[in-house]
Motif scaffolding. Structure first.
Motif, short mmCIF file in Angstrom:
data_model
loop_
_atom_site.label_atom_id
_atom_site.label_comp_id
_atom_site.label_asym_id
_atom_site.label_seq_id
_atom_site.Cartn_x
_atom_site.Cartn_y
_atom_site.Cartn_z
N GLU A 78 -33.23 -33.29 35.83
CA GLU A 78 -33.85 -33.93 34.67
C GLU A 78 -35.35 -33.85 34.80
O GLU A 78 -35.94 -34.32 35.77
N ILE A 79 -35.99 -33.23 33.80
CA ILE A 79 -37.45 -33.14 33.72
C ILE A 79 -37.98 -34.40 33.06
O ILE A 79 -37.43 -34.87 32.06
N ALA A 80 -39.07 -34.94 33.58
CA ALA A 80 -39.68 -36.14 33.01
C ALA A 80 -38.66 -37.27 32.95
O ALA A 80 -38.41 -37.86 31.90
N CYS A 81 -38.10 -37.59 34.11
CA CYS A 81 -36.99 -38.56 34.16
C CYS A 81 -37.46 -39.99 33.92
O CYS A 81 -36.63 -40.87 33.66
N GLY A 82 -38.77 -40.25 34.01
CA GLY A 82 -39.27 -41.59 33.75
C GLY A 82 -38.63 -42.64 34.63
O GLY A 82 -38.58 -42.50 35.86
N THR A 83 -38.09 -43.67 34.03
CA THR A 83 -37.49 -44.78 34.79
C THR A 83 -36.03 -44.53 35.14
O THR A 83 -35.34 -45.44 35.60
N GLY A 84 -35.55 -43.32 34.92
CA GLY A 84 -34.24 -42.92 35.44
C GLY A 84 -33.04 -43.34 34.63
O GLY A 84 -31.92 -43.33 35.15
N ARG A 85 -33.20 -43.62 33.35
CA ARG A 85 -32.04 -44.11 32.60
C ARG A 85 -30.97 -43.04 32.44
O ARG A 85 -29.77 -43.35 32.47
N PHE A 86 -31.35 -41.76 32.31
CA PHE A 86 -30.36 -40.69 32.24
C PHE A 86 -29.92 -40.24 33.63
O PHE A 86 -28.75 -39.95 33.85
N THR A 87 -30.87 -40.18 34.56
CA THR A 87 -30.56 -39.74 35.92
C THR A 87 -29.49 -40.61 36.53
O THR A 87 -28.51 -40.12 37.10
N VAL A 88 -29.66 -41.92 36.45
CA VAL A 88 -28.70 -42.86 37.03
C VAL A 88 -27.36 -42.77 36.30
O VAL A 88 -26.29 -42.80 36.92
N MET A 89 -27.39 -42.64 34.98
CA MET A 89 -26.16 -42.52 34.22
C MET A 89 -25.34 -41.31 34.67
O MET A 89 -24.12 -41.40 34.88
N LEU A 90 -25.99 -40.16 34.85
CA LEU A 90 -25.26 -38.95 35.24
C LEU A 90 -24.82 -39.00 36.69
O LEU A 90 -23.74 -38.48 37.03
N ALA A 91 -25.63 -39.60 37.56
CA ALA A 91 -25.20 -39.76 38.96
C ALA A 91 -23.94 -40.62 39.03
O ALA A 91 -23.03 -40.35 39.82
N MET A 99 -37.05 -35.62 38.15
CA MET A 99 -38.43 -35.28 38.46
C MET A 99 -39.38 -35.85 37.42
O MET A 99 -39.09 -35.81 36.22
N ASP A 100 -40.49 -36.39 37.87
CA ASP A 100 -41.50 -36.94 36.97
C ASP A 100 -42.86 -36.79 37.63
O ASP A 100 -42.96 -36.68 38.86
N ILE A 101 -43.90 -36.80 36.81
CA ILE A 101 -45.26 -36.69 37.35
C ILE A 101 -45.83 -38.05 37.73
O ILE A 101 -46.86 -38.14 38.39
N SER A 102 -45.14 -39.12 37.34
CA SER A 102 -45.65 -40.48 37.54
C SER A 102 -44.97 -41.17 38.71
O SER A 102 -43.76 -41.43 38.68
N ASP A 103 -45.74 -41.50 39.74
CA ASP A 103 -45.19 -42.26 40.87
C ASP A 103 -44.69 -43.63 40.41
O ASP A 103 -43.68 -44.13 40.92
N ALA A 104 -45.40 -44.25 39.47
CA ALA A 104 -45.01 -45.57 38.99
C ALA A 104 -43.65 -45.52 38.30
O ALA A 104 -42.79 -46.39 38.52
N TRP A 127 -51.63 -42.42 30.86
CA TRP A 127 -51.01 -43.65 30.36
C TRP A 127 -49.66 -43.87 31.03
O TRP A 127 -49.35 -44.97 31.49
N TYR A 128 -48.82 -42.82 31.12
CA TYR A 128 -47.50 -42.96 31.70
C TYR A 128 -47.54 -43.23 33.21
O TYR A 128 -46.56 -43.71 33.78
N GLN A 129 -48.65 -42.94 33.85
CA GLN A 129 -48.74 -43.14 35.29
C GLN A 129 -49.24 -44.53 35.67
O GLN A 129 -49.28 -44.87 36.85
N ALA A 130 -49.61 -45.35 34.69
CA ALA A 130 -50.09 -46.69 34.98
C ALA A 130 -48.95 -47.60 35.41
O ALA A 130 -47.87 -47.58 34.82
N ASP A 131 -49.18 -48.40 36.46
CA ASP A 131 -48.14 -49.28 36.99
C ASP A 131 -47.62 -50.24 35.92
O ASP A 131 -46.40 -50.45 35.81
N GLU A 132 -48.51 -50.82 35.14
CA GLU A 132 -48.07 -51.82 34.17
C GLU A 132 -47.24 -51.20 33.05
O GLU A 132 -46.35 -51.83 32.50
#
Length: 235
Positions: free
Chosen positions: A50-63, A72-77, A6-11
């Motif tokens: 960050e494990i399971a960073c998803g759409t990067g809301r924490f990653t970008v904040m900390l950067a 890092m995330d398992i979903s390319d989308a 489900w998390y890997q779906a583009d939509e």
């Protein structure tokens, strides 16, 4: 891992933040970012994963606050959405996104100063192995959140298509010990279901959030808390 396909779906990736963290969902986003910053700050020049960073809301904040961070995330989308967010913030030179499996982290031992995961352990099928890997690649700190058993979340769980893994304090303490971690600090929030907040306009959600927070500060709050944040140190 629950919901992996489900998390890997583009939509799903394209609509993820708008559905979860707009309107009333903004109060959830704000609280979770506050919890991450409380645990990890100061982050400037620190190497963070960050494990399971998803759409990067924490990653970008900390950067943006000077961390040398890998999301890092398992979903390319999801990672595609995260990269777009980083480009919009002009931070692509200050972070890295990579696809990977949290059960087999592609990093050497003690590679990061801190490793954290948000909205991850409720989907974990083997939490002990994930936590052990987080501990292995961190030389100092591990931080994560869980949904608590014996709370309002256990009732709400029945309504969710994927459900959630719920944890008691004893179970988390056992997981920490087994992974070679010492609990430094824990915080427990009394929270109405997150899905409830997402359905509300922002101003209404803010008012209910204040009442929710007030209940959490009473003696009833900790026993009934539905969300926990765990700040641990590597032994």
């Amino acid at each position: 891992m629950k919901g992996q396909e489900w998390y890997q779906a583009d939509e799903v990736a394209e609509e993820y933040e708008d559905k979860r963290f707009s309107g009333g969902g903004q109060v959830i986003d704000r609280r979770e970012k506050e919890a991450v910053l409380d645990a990890l700050s100061p982050v400037e020049d620190r190497r963070v994963l960050e494990i399971a960073c998803g759409t990067g809301r924490f990653t970008v904040m900390l950067a943006d606050r000077g961390a040398e961070i890998v999301g890092m995330d398992i979903s390319d989308a999801m990672l595609g959405e995260a990269r777009e967010k980083a480009r919009a913030a002009d931070l692509m030179d200050h972070l890295e996104f990579t696809r990977g499996d949290a059960a087999r982290l592609p990093f050497p031992d003690d590679h990061f100063d801190a490793v954290f995961a948000m909205r991850f352990f409720h989907l974990a099928d083997t939490p002990a192995s994930f936590l052990s890997e987080m501990c292995r690649v961190s030389r100092d700190r591990v931080f994560f959140d869980t949904f608590r058993r014996y709370s309002a979340r256990s009732l709400y769980n029945w309504l969710l298509p994927m459900g959630s893994r719920l944890y008691s304090e004893t179970e988390v303490e056992r997981l920490l010990s087994g992974a070679g971690l010492r609990l430094e600090r824990a915080a427990h929030d009394f929270r109405l279901p997150f899905g409830f907040y997402r359905e509300l306009p922002g101003n209404v959600a803010e008012a209910i959030w204040r009442a929710d927070t007030a209940v959490g500060r009473t003696p009833l709050g900790p026993p009934l808390a539905s969300v926990s944040y765990w700040d641990a140190r590597v032994l």
